[in-house]
Design an enzyme around this catalytic site. Structure first.
Site, PDB file in Angstrom:
ATOM      1  N   ASP A 102       0.871  -1.170   0.000  1.00 47.35           N
ATOM      2  CA  ASP A 102       0.000   0.000   0.000  1.00 47.35           C
ATOM      3  C   ASP A 102       0.920   1.236   0.000  1.00 47.35           C
ATOM      4  OD1 ASP A 102      -2.340   1.644   0.697  1.00 47.35           O
ATOM      5  OD2 ASP A 102      -1.414   1.748   2.681  1.00 47.35           O
TER       6      ASP A 102
ATOM      7  N   ASP B 285       0.034   5.139   1.083  1.00 46.46           N
ATOM      8  CA  ASP B 285      -0.074   6.097   2.207  1.00 46.46           C
ATOM      9  C   ASP B 285      -0.156   5.374   3.541  1.00 46.46           C
ATOM     10  OD1 ASP B 285      -0.489   8.972   1.078  1.00 46.46           O
ATOM     11  OD2 ASP B 285      -1.613   7.626  -0.226  1.00 46.46           O
TER      12      ASP B 285
ATOM     13  N   ASP C 157      -1.948  -0.430   5.719  1.00 55.75           N
ATOM     14  CA  ASP C 157      -2.347   0.131   7.015  1.00 55.75           C
ATOM     15  C   ASP C 157      -3.837   0.453   7.108  1.00 55.75           C
ATOM     16  OD1 ASP C 157      -2.265   2.305   5.147  1.00 55.75           O
ATOM     17  OD2 ASP C 157      -2.382   3.658   6.862  1.00 55.75           O
TER      18      ASP C 157
HETATM   19  O1  LIG Z   1      -4.502   3.150  -0.366  1.00 52.55           O
HETATM   20  P1  LIG Z   1      -3.560   4.219   0.071  1.00 52.55           P
HETATM   21  O2  LIG Z   1      -2.317   4.310  -0.756  1.00 52.55           O
HETATM   22  O3  LIG Z   1      -3.255   4.117   1.549  1.00 52.55           O
HETATM   23  O4  LIG Z   1      -4.347   5.589  -0.173  1.00 52.55           O
HETATM   24  C1  LIG Z   1      -5.437   5.937   0.667  1.00 52.55           C
HETATM   25  C2  LIG Z   1      -5.623   7.444   0.664  1.00 52.55           C
HETATM   26  O5  LIG Z   1      -4.329   8.004   0.903  1.00 52.55           O
HETATM   27  C3  LIG Z   1      -4.202   9.424   0.845  1.00 52.55           C
HETATM   28  O6  LIG Z   1      -4.815   9.979   1.989  1.00 52.55           O
HETATM   29  C4  LIG Z   1      -4.225   9.596   3.211  1.00 52.55           C
HETATM   30  O7  LIG Z   1      -2.863  10.069   3.271  1.00 52.55           O
HETATM   31  C5  LIG Z   1      -2.722  11.511   3.212  1.00 52.55           C
HETATM   32  C6  LIG Z   1      -1.238  11.833   3.174  1.00 52.55           C
HETATM   33  O8  LIG Z   1      -0.555  11.271   4.245  1.00 52.55           O
HETATM   34  C7  LIG Z   1      -3.437  12.132   4.429  1.00 52.55           C
HETATM   35  O9  LIG Z   1      -3.330  13.546   4.384  1.00 52.55           O
HETATM   36  C8  LIG Z   1      -4.913  11.704   4.413  1.00 52.55           C
HETATM   37  O10 LIG Z   1      -5.558  12.179   5.567  1.00 52.55           O
HETATM   38  C9  LIG Z   1      -5.026  10.173   4.363  1.00 52.55           C
HETATM   39  O11 LIG Z   1      -6.389   9.784   4.208  1.00 52.55           O
HETATM   40  C10 LIG Z   1      -4.785   9.960  -0.421  1.00 52.55           C
HETATM   41  O12 LIG Z   1      -4.718  11.361  -0.423  1.00 52.55           O
HETATM   42  C11 LIG Z   1      -6.213   9.473  -0.591  1.00 52.55           C
HETATM   43  O13 LIG Z   1      -6.760   9.996  -1.761  1.00 52.55           O
HETATM   44  C12 LIG Z   1      -6.157   7.960  -0.655  1.00 52.55           C
HETATM   45  O14 LIG Z   1      -7.426   7.432  -0.927  1.00 52.55           O
END
Ligand SMILES: O=P(O)(O)OC[C@H]1O[C@H](O[C@H]2O[C@H](CO)[C@@H](O)[C@H](O)[C@H]2O)[C@H](O)[C@@H](O)[C@@H]1O
Length: 380
Positions: A117, A119, A320
């Site tokens: 994954d 983020d 995560d």
């Molecule tokens: O599947 P992932 O790669 O984990 O993506 C899920 C979402 O990740 C991002 O948002 C998350 O991380 C951001 C940066 O650290 C944070 O600001 C935010 O609050 C988190 O939800 C991304 O911007 C999303 O669009 C994804 O869906």
């Protein structure tokens, strides 16, 4: 697992309810093709919908609190208690670092395949989604892993965005929660489906694309534009367009305004019964109601890369988020491989192992590279 020819890809377009998903989801109202007037900017206090459907509760529990700075004895004691709870939880989800030898022993004579994954796994969670970068060390670790093992990044972000952040051409990517898959072209693959395209990547490389929600691109664009409009007066709100899904971030929105943002999103989505809402880390994710998720993307990639024989292959998925649970489930239920949950707080999961944070993820990836190099040296 079914081969591509056998896979019931027609079901992809039949809009079934997502079956048995661990994700909290809400199926929403009826479509109006126009920019809906029903999207009223409700006054605070009128949030019955999002209170009763559980959205607000989900929003409040959507991301673990940041670890408190230990400044005085009282907090230190509280922090010790937290550690006791965490270590008890780890009896059920042992550290993947401490269990490293167990994991690689299971991989004896098998090919390890790595799914990551983005983020919260490769990059720490930060306030600005546009600044969620990997450290140089993490980049080196991912590159190292990709040198020795088939590797894919599976993210909620758009494929283009993840590629921009990771920048490795030798790996596969599944963006938009698995609905936008790009993997290296192989002549042996025969997928006869409208959602499968052979294409040439920006870098000039031949690639395969699989996009089971292609027909949703116009509706996602439409909803994205509406969401930008209805949230523009909420300080800190931020809407992202991931091509096959769209996200409304509220991490930087004052908690008092969470009911407002939730109600506005809810009111927009009432008009789109073919879209569903899922909860991520301080983000509301709007996506097509199709039977496809990160778990399906993992199965698809294993099949398409010729890695679906469980006797020869050990997939490892590190993630995560709630959306990663679909992939953990696929690996656990098929007794195929290991899910590793990245979490600094105890959580129920379908994963087998845990890692506390992105630092431990990097250490785990580096250990895999080191182990592989040692194995290759002893084989010579
Ligand atoms: O599947 P992932 O790669 O984990 O993506 C899920 C979402 O990740 C991002 O948002 C998350 O991380 C951001 C940066 O650290 C944070 O600001 C935010 O609050 C988190 O939800 C991304 O911007 C999303 O669009 C994804 O869906």
């Amino acid at each position: 697992m079914a081969s591509f020819d056998q896979m019931d890809l027609s079901s992809v377009n039949a809009f079934p309810v997502l079956a048995d998903s661990t994700i909290s989801q809400t199926i929403l109202g009826f479509h109006s093709s126009v920019f809906s007037n029903s999207v009223s900017k409700k006054k605070p206090g009128k949030f019955d919908d999002v209170r009763s459907n559980g959205w607000l509760d989900a929003m409040q529990s959507s991301s673990p609190p940041r670890k408190k700075m230990v400044k005085d004895i009282a907090i230190e004691l509280a922090s010790d208690d937290t550690d006791v709870v965490y270590y008890s939880w780890m009896l059920k989800y042992p550290s993947a670092l401490k269990s490293f030898h167990h994991i690689v022993n299971r991989a004896h004579k098998k090919k390890i395949v790595i799914f990551l994954d983005y983020d919260g796994t490769l990059s720490p969670i930060v306030d600005d989604p546009n600044r969620a970068f990997m450290s140089i060390d993490m980049h080196t670790a991912v590159k190292g892993v990709a040198k020795y093992f088939p590797t894919a990044i599976i993210s909620g972000r758009s494929c283009d965005k993840v590629y921009e952040l990771v920048g490795l051409t030798e790996i596969s990517y599944a963006g938009s929660h698995g609905m936008d898959i790009i993997f290296p072209a192989k002549d042996t693959i025969s997928i006869n489906h409208t959602n499968y395209i052979r294409s040439t990547h920006k870098q000039g490389k031949k690639v395969n694309l699989f996009q089971p929600a292609r027909e949703f691109i116009p509706v996602i664009n439409e909803v994205f534009r509406i969401l930008v409009e209805v949230t523009k007066d909420i300080p800190g709100a931020f809407v992202e367009n991931h091509k096959f899904c769209t996200s409304v971030h509220y991490r930087n929105v004052d908690e008092k305004s969470w009911p407002i943002i939730a109600q506005r999103v809810h009111d927009v989505l009432k008009d789109y019964p073919r879209l569903i809402l899922t909860h991520g880390r301080k983000v509301l994710e709007i996506r097509p109601l199709i039977d496809w998720d990160k778990g399906k993307a993992v199965e698809f990639l294993l099949e398409s890369l010729g890695l679906s024989n469980i006797n020869d292959v050990l997939p490892i998925y590190i993630g995560d988020d709630r959306t990663d649970e679909d992939a953990f489930k696929v690996l656990r239920e098929g007794n195929r491989g290991y899910g590793i949950l990245v979490s600094s707080v105890p959580k129920e999961s379908k994963a087998f192992f845990s890692l506390r944070d992105t630092f431990e993820v990097k250490e785990f990836l580096k250990s895999l590279v080191k182990w592989k190099e040692q194995m290759s040296a002893t084989d010579k």
